[in-house]
Design a protein around this motif. Sequence first.
Motif, PDB file in Angstrom:
ATOM      1  N   THR A 101       9.358 -22.468   2.265  1.00  0.00           N
ATOM      2  CA  THR A 101       9.948 -21.723   2.717  1.00  0.00           C
ATOM      3  C   THR A 101      10.997 -22.299   3.825  1.00  0.00           C
ATOM      4  O   THR A 101      11.865 -22.789   4.105  1.00  0.00           O
ATOM      5  CB  THR A 101      10.028 -20.462   3.001  1.00  0.00           C
ATOM      6  N   THR A 102       9.488 -23.084   4.622  1.00  0.00           N
ATOM      7  CA  THR A 102      10.378 -23.550   6.321  1.00  0.00           C
ATOM      8  C   THR A 102      10.679 -24.473   6.002  1.00  0.00           C
ATOM      9  O   THR A 102      12.370 -25.190   6.001  1.00  0.00           O
ATOM     10  CB  THR A 102       9.146 -24.018   6.679  1.00  0.00           C
ATOM     11  N   GLU A 150      14.051 -15.347   4.476  1.00  0.00           N
ATOM     12  CA  GLU A 150      15.021 -15.929   5.014  1.00  0.00           C
ATOM     13  C   GLU A 150      15.462 -17.559   4.722  1.00  0.00           C
ATOM     14  O   GLU A 150      16.840 -17.799   4.710  1.00  0.00           O
ATOM     15  CB  GLU A 150      13.822 -17.063   5.707  1.00  0.00           C
ATOM     16  N   LEU A 151      15.424 -17.530   3.176  1.00  0.00           N
ATOM     17  CA  LEU A 151      16.477 -18.000   2.142  1.00  0.00           C
ATOM     18  C   LEU A 151      17.166 -17.536   1.618  1.00  0.00           C
ATOM     19  O   LEU A 151      18.602 -18.680   1.550  1.00  0.00           O
ATOM     20  CB  LEU A 151      15.434 -19.006   1.114  1.00  0.00           C
ATOM     21  N   THR A 201       8.727 -27.520  -5.668  1.00  0.00           N
ATOM     22  CA  THR A 201       8.988 -26.882  -4.298  1.00  0.00           C
ATOM     23  C   THR A 201       7.135 -27.476  -3.577  1.00  0.00           C
ATOM     24  O   THR A 201       6.510 -27.630  -4.507  1.00  0.00           O
ATOM     25  CB  THR A 201       8.730 -24.989  -5.023  1.00  0.00           C
ATOM     26  N   LEU A 251      12.752 -15.097  -3.659  1.00  0.00           N
ATOM     27  CA  LEU A 251      13.110 -15.695  -2.571  1.00  0.00           C
ATOM     28  C   LEU A 251      13.072 -14.671  -2.027  1.00  0.00           C
ATOM     29  O   LEU A 251      13.166 -13.686  -1.505  1.00  0.00           O
ATOM     30  CB  LEU A 251      14.472 -16.382  -3.102  1.00  0.00           C
ATOM     31  N   PRO A 252      12.498 -15.435  -0.760  1.00  0.00           N
ATOM     32  CA  PRO A 252      11.985 -14.705   0.967  1.00  0.00           C
ATOM     33  C   PRO A 252      13.560 -14.157   1.724  1.00  0.00           C
ATOM     34  O   PRO A 252      14.454 -14.922   1.404  1.00  0.00           O
ATOM     35  CB  PRO A 252      11.351 -15.588   0.831  1.00  0.00           C
ATOM     36  N   PHE A 297       8.132 -18.578  -6.371  1.00  0.00           N
ATOM     37  CA  PHE A 297       8.701 -17.510  -5.838  1.00  0.00           C
ATOM     38  C   PHE A 297       9.066 -16.278  -7.211  1.00  0.00           C
ATOM     39  O   PHE A 297       9.791 -15.776  -7.289  1.00  0.00           O
ATOM     40  CB  PHE A 297       9.720 -17.611  -5.521  1.00  0.00           C
TER      41      PHE A 297
END
Length: 389
Positions: free
Chosen positions: A137-138, A172-173, A131, A169-170, A165
Amino acid sequence: MLRNRFPLNAEHEKSKIPMGGLIRKRAKNLFMVLIALLTTHILIIWAVEELTLFESLWMTMTTIATVGYGDFAPVTYIGRISTILFIFVGAITLMTLIVSDFIEYRFYRRERILTGRWIYNMNNHIVIINTPKHGGTTYFMRFATQIRAVQGYESIPIMLLTREFPSGLPAELSDLGIVHYHGSGFDPEALKAVHAGSAKHIVVLAADESDPHSDSLTFDISHRLGELNLGQKTTVECVTDANRSRYKELGVRAVIRPVRTYPEIMVRSVVAPGSEKVLEDMFNYEQDHPHRYDLELDDLNWADIVSALIRHGIGTALAYINHDDEVICHPAITKEIEGKGLIVLVKSNDTPDLAVVEEALERYRKFMEKWRNMQENATITTSSNTTTP
């Protein structure tokens, strides 16, 4: 574990057996006992009651489901005692345990998915190892959005192999259908868990895009993938250009620099191998670079401009700037261009100046004018020959 505190089920202490396997095994055993109990009760009712086999089956099923339609009921002592035992042992005890195991397994599965320890059955997916240190994330959001905009990749699964993470996961993902497995690319078991062997593409990101030492980790992961004959599926990021040849020796398909603000370059490298070299070249002045020429365009179409620049060895026209300062890429080739500038891919070590470009376009205008005159003369001559008796 706290003193004098015991687990709910003793088998939970068996760390060598996966928890999910324990739950499934226990539920399977309960199902077997339930089936044996159902069979026994059906045979008893069939034997002692004046019912057919199907009627005995029907009464047994309505009993265990606690529906109790009342259309059939045992009248003998043996039948009634058997039914009482069946209700308490089967309908109450066994069914409760089975439902409890099902709920426990669902919670277990959800917890494993959330923490990245669930092993999915995947095939023809994309595995991304590591990562980005900043803005991960973006980066993943833009990567997923870009690659799923490519024809044939609209619904491709994306699996992250990372130690980031740990709590999940956030959103958004997750909303993009991305899943993850908590592990490292240098761990053979982790590579097996993400089904690297059946992946369509494998991407190895630099752990730290600004630290040359991260190439060591990337190299180790690439070496392990090479041992598994997965090099031709692999695209890696290399911080130090001097290490590129080492990755190529491992059979890695593509090597690019880490460009965190442009995941589109990684996407191009994955879906169109080789295009990353063109894109990378545009970010430096080592070989080629896009150059802007401010000049008036009013009487040539795009095909004429491209041909003129290529014929005179200037470069490749990429776009033009119209009078509203908009950059137009891929314009219609037969429509006359009206603008005030060109973007041309030129040689960095021998960049032509504006006068050379203007001269090339002027020569091409004269050439096209001469060619059109020749075509008109040929047409007139042909017409006169056909009308002459």
